[in-house]
Motif scaffolding. Structure first.
Motif, PDB file in Angstrom:
ATOM      1  N   VAL A   2      -3.599  -3.008   6.649  1.00 52.10           N
ATOM      2  CA  VAL A   2      -2.397  -2.952   7.468  1.00 52.10           C
ATOM      3  C   VAL A   2      -1.407  -2.029   6.767  1.00 52.10           C
ATOM      4  CG1 VAL A   2      -1.325  -5.004   6.396  1.00 52.10           C
ATOM      5  CG2 VAL A   2      -0.638  -4.299   8.691  1.00 52.10           C
ATOM      6  N   GLY A   3      -0.769  -1.163   7.539  1.00 55.57           N
ATOM      7  CA  GLY A   3       0.161  -0.231   6.917  1.00 55.57           C
ATOM      8  C   GLY A   3       1.030   0.465   7.935  1.00 55.57           C
ATOM      9  N   HIS A   4       1.689   1.536   7.489  1.00 56.39           N
ATOM     10  CA  HIS A   4       2.660   2.253   8.328  1.00 56.39           C
ATOM     11  C   HIS A   4       3.674   1.262   8.904  1.00 56.39           C
ATOM     12  CE1 HIS A   4       0.544   6.098   8.151  1.00 56.39           C
ATOM     13  NE2 HIS A   4      -0.586   5.428   8.333  1.00 56.39           N
ATOM     14  N   ILE A   5       4.061   0.285   8.103  1.00 54.15           N
ATOM     15  CA  ILE A   5       4.988  -0.746   8.569  1.00 54.15           C
ATOM     16  C   ILE A   5       6.413  -0.212   8.432  1.00 54.15           C
ATOM     17  CG2 ILE A   5       5.793  -3.118   8.264  1.00 54.15           C
ATOM     18  CD1 ILE A   5       3.024  -3.630   6.847  1.00 54.15           C
ATOM     19  N   TRP A  65      -3.376  -4.526   1.859  1.00 56.36           N
ATOM     20  CA  TRP A  65      -1.993  -4.038   1.919  1.00 56.36           C
ATOM     21  C   TRP A  65      -1.810  -3.136   0.707  1.00 56.36           C
ATOM     22  CZ3 TRP A  65       2.474  -6.498   4.629  1.00 56.36           C
ATOM     23  CH2 TRP A  65       3.719  -6.055   4.194  1.00 56.36           C
ATOM     24  N   LYS A  66      -1.396  -1.890   0.933  1.00 56.48           N
ATOM     25  CA  LYS A  66      -1.167  -0.963  -0.156  1.00 56.48           C
ATOM     26  C   LYS A  66       0.200  -0.325   0.035  1.00 56.48           C
ATOM     27  CE  LYS A  66      -6.099   0.084  -0.342  1.00 56.48           C
ATOM     28  NZ  LYS A  66      -7.122   1.110  -0.015  1.00 56.48           N
ATOM     29  N   CYS A  67       0.869  -0.050  -1.060  1.00 62.26           N
ATOM     30  CA  CYS A  67       2.201   0.553  -0.965  1.00 62.26           C
ATOM     31  C   CYS A  67       2.523   1.276  -2.264  1.00 62.26           C
ATOM     32  CB  CYS A  67       3.263  -0.506  -0.680  1.00 62.26           C
ATOM     33  SG  CYS A  67       3.459  -1.767  -1.970  1.00 62.26           S
ATOM     34  N   ASP A  68       3.547   2.116  -2.201  1.00 62.49           N
ATOM     35  CA  ASP A  68       4.076   2.728  -3.416  1.00 62.49           C
ATOM     36  C   ASP A  68       4.447   1.606  -4.382  1.00 62.49           C
ATOM     37  OD1 ASP A  68       5.886   3.940  -5.342  1.00 62.49           O
ATOM     38  OD2 ASP A  68       6.092   5.627  -3.962  1.00 62.49           O
ATOM     39  N   ALA A  69       3.991   1.713  -5.612  1.00 67.49           N
ATOM     40  CA  ALA A  69       4.252   0.658  -6.592  1.00 67.49           C
ATOM     41  C   ALA A  69       5.744   0.484  -6.867  1.00 67.49           C
ATOM     42  CB  ALA A  69       3.511   0.950  -7.897  1.00 67.49           C
ATOM     43  N   LEU A  70       6.556   1.477  -6.502  1.00 66.77           N
ATOM     44  CA  LEU A  70       8.005   1.383  -6.693  1.00 66.77           C
ATOM     45  C   LEU A  70       8.728   0.821  -5.473  1.00 66.77           C
ATOM     46  CD1 LEU A  70       8.603   4.786  -8.506  1.00 66.77           C
ATOM     47  CD2 LEU A  70       8.381   2.515  -9.530  1.00 66.77           C
ATOM     48  N   ASN A  71       7.988   0.537  -4.419  1.00 66.62           N
ATOM     49  CA  ASN A  71       8.585   0.010  -3.190  1.00 66.62           C
ATOM     50  C   ASN A  71       8.744  -1.501  -3.323  1.00 66.62           C
ATOM     51  OD1 ASN A  71       9.327  -0.753  -0.621  1.00 66.62           O
ATOM     52  ND2 ASN A  71       7.799   0.506   0.418  1.00 66.62           N
ATOM     53  N   ALA A  72       9.856  -1.913  -3.887  1.00 66.78           N
ATOM     54  CA  ALA A  72      10.067  -3.332  -4.180  1.00 66.78           C
ATOM     55  C   ALA A  72      10.065  -4.184  -2.923  1.00 66.78           C
ATOM     56  CB  ALA A  72      11.393  -3.512  -4.936  1.00 66.78           C
ATOM     57  N   THR A 102       7.502  -7.265  -2.288  1.00 68.50           N
ATOM     58  CA  THR A 102       8.021  -8.612  -2.043  1.00 68.50           C
ATOM     59  C   THR A 102       7.455  -9.175  -0.749  1.00 68.50           C
ATOM     60  OG1 THR A 102      10.067  -8.169  -3.258  1.00 68.50           O
ATOM     61  CG2 THR A 102      10.128  -9.941  -1.638  1.00 68.50           C
ATOM     62  N   ALA A 103       7.362  -8.332   0.282  1.00 70.60           N
ATOM     63  CA  ALA A 103       6.817  -8.781   1.564  1.00 70.60           C
ATOM     64  C   ALA A 103       5.357  -9.197   1.417  1.00 70.60           C
ATOM     65  CB  ALA A 103       6.956  -7.676   2.606  1.00 70.60           C
ATOM     66  N   ALA A 104       4.571  -8.422   0.690  1.00 72.34           N
ATOM     67  CA  ALA A 104       3.165  -8.766   0.482  1.00 72.34           C
ATOM     68  C   ALA A 104       3.029 -10.109  -0.235  1.00 72.34           C
ATOM     69  CB  ALA A 104       2.468  -7.661  -0.306  1.00 72.34           C
ATOM     70  N   ASP A 105       3.811 -10.298  -1.282  1.00 72.13           N
ATOM     71  CA  ASP A 105       3.786 -11.575  -2.003  1.00 72.13           C
ATOM     72  C   ASP A 105       4.176 -12.728  -1.081  1.00 72.13           C
ATOM     73  OD1 ASP A 105       3.017 -10.490  -4.469  1.00 72.13           O
ATOM     74  OD2 ASP A 105       5.093 -10.132  -5.081  1.00 72.13           O
ATOM     75  N   ARG A 106       5.217 -12.523  -0.316  1.00 70.69           N
ATOM     76  CA  ARG A 106       5.728 -13.575   0.566  1.00 70.69           C
ATOM     77  C   ARG A 106       4.703 -13.980   1.615  1.00 70.69           C
ATOM     78  NH1 ARG A 106       8.145 -13.201   5.560  1.00 70.69           N
ATOM     79  NH2 ARG A 106       9.484 -14.966   6.140  1.00 70.69           N
ATOM     80  N   LEU A 107       3.933 -13.023   2.114  1.00 69.81           N
ATOM     81  CA  LEU A 107       2.961 -13.293   3.166  1.00 69.81           C
ATOM     82  C   LEU A 107       1.653 -13.878   2.641  1.00 69.81           C
ATOM     83  CD1 LEU A 107       3.551 -10.071   5.267  1.00 69.81           C
ATOM     84  CD2 LEU A 107       3.948 -12.417   6.079  1.00 69.81           C
TER      85      LEU A 107
END
Length: 238
Positions: free
Chosen positions: A120-123, A157-164, A168-173
């Protein structure tokens, strides 16, 4: 986890009996209590989306995207028409059912039906959608389609490692952090280390129960504020 050995005494992965290639996500809507998630159609959704994104005066939603910001509606519409209508990524518009307007976007991508993996991406959520039950429900509906309807084994779920905010959203979900791919790519002229998360099918039943419980109307007061945090509910159920 049980260890398995082959005839040579080497450790090997556990058997996946009866596995068959899974279907690709269909171009049909997913509807919940607070939102609908439907395949993106620029002619239908672009005006609402652009209007919603314009509430983000600093264009923060685009910082960690490889595209954007879009300073005119025509530029955004043309981008959607050229990039947002394919099968991989398969873009979806998130419709806030209170307003019946598109307020964000998410996609399935990097589809591997042969092994049951999807990302899942381009969120990109506009301020109208951010931090609302609809925002969480959209992610839940996409997870539910991947696991329950299509039978996938792994949801990434993948994202820029600097995208806090994304991390946080990934952890929360309920996604599990798996590590960082260093110097994974370059976008907008800068380096990206990629943080990687996943949910696997064995986790899904308990996680599904937790998110459904959090989404119950009784979990929100008259102002729409949550009574229980999602992370707390997940910890109770898993």
């Amino acid at each position: 986890m049980t260890n398995y050995k082959n005839e040579l005494g080497q450790l090997v992965g556990f058997p996946v009996a009866g596995w068959r290639e899974r279907p690709r996500p269909p171009r049909t809507a997913m509807t919940g209590r607070y939102c609908a998630v439907e395949p993106l159609q620029p002619g239908i959704h672009s005006a609402d989306l652009y209007r919603a994104y314009m509430e983000d005066k600093d264009h923060r939603v685009w910082t960690y995207m490889s595209y954007g910001p879009f300073h005119t509606f025509e530029n955004y519409r043309r981008w959607l028409e050229s990039y947002g209508t394919g099968d991989d990524p398969l873009f979806h518009a998130v419709i806030d059912l209170k307003s019946s307007r598109a307020a964000g976007v998410a996609s399935y991508l990097n589809l591997k039906p042969d092994v049951g993996v999807v990302e899942v991406g381009h969120i990109s959520y506009s301020p109208q959608l951010q931090k609302t039950p609809a925002a969480t429900e959209a992610m839940f509906l996409m997870m539910r389609r991947a696991f329950d309807e299509l039978g996938y084994r792994r949801y990434e779920w993948k994202c820029d490692a600097l995208n806090a905010a994304s991390r946080t959203a990934a952890d929360r979900l309920g996604f599990v952090f798996e590590g960082v791919f260093r110097q994974a790519t370059i976008y907008k002229g800068r380096n990206r280390d990629t943080a990687c998360y996943s949910i696997i099918d064995a986790q899904w039943p308990a996680l599904k129960k937790a998110i459904e419980r959090w989404l119950e109307p009784g979990n929100f007061d008259a102002q729409g504020r949550q009574r229980l945090r999602l992370s707390d509910v997940i910890n109770q159920e898993t």
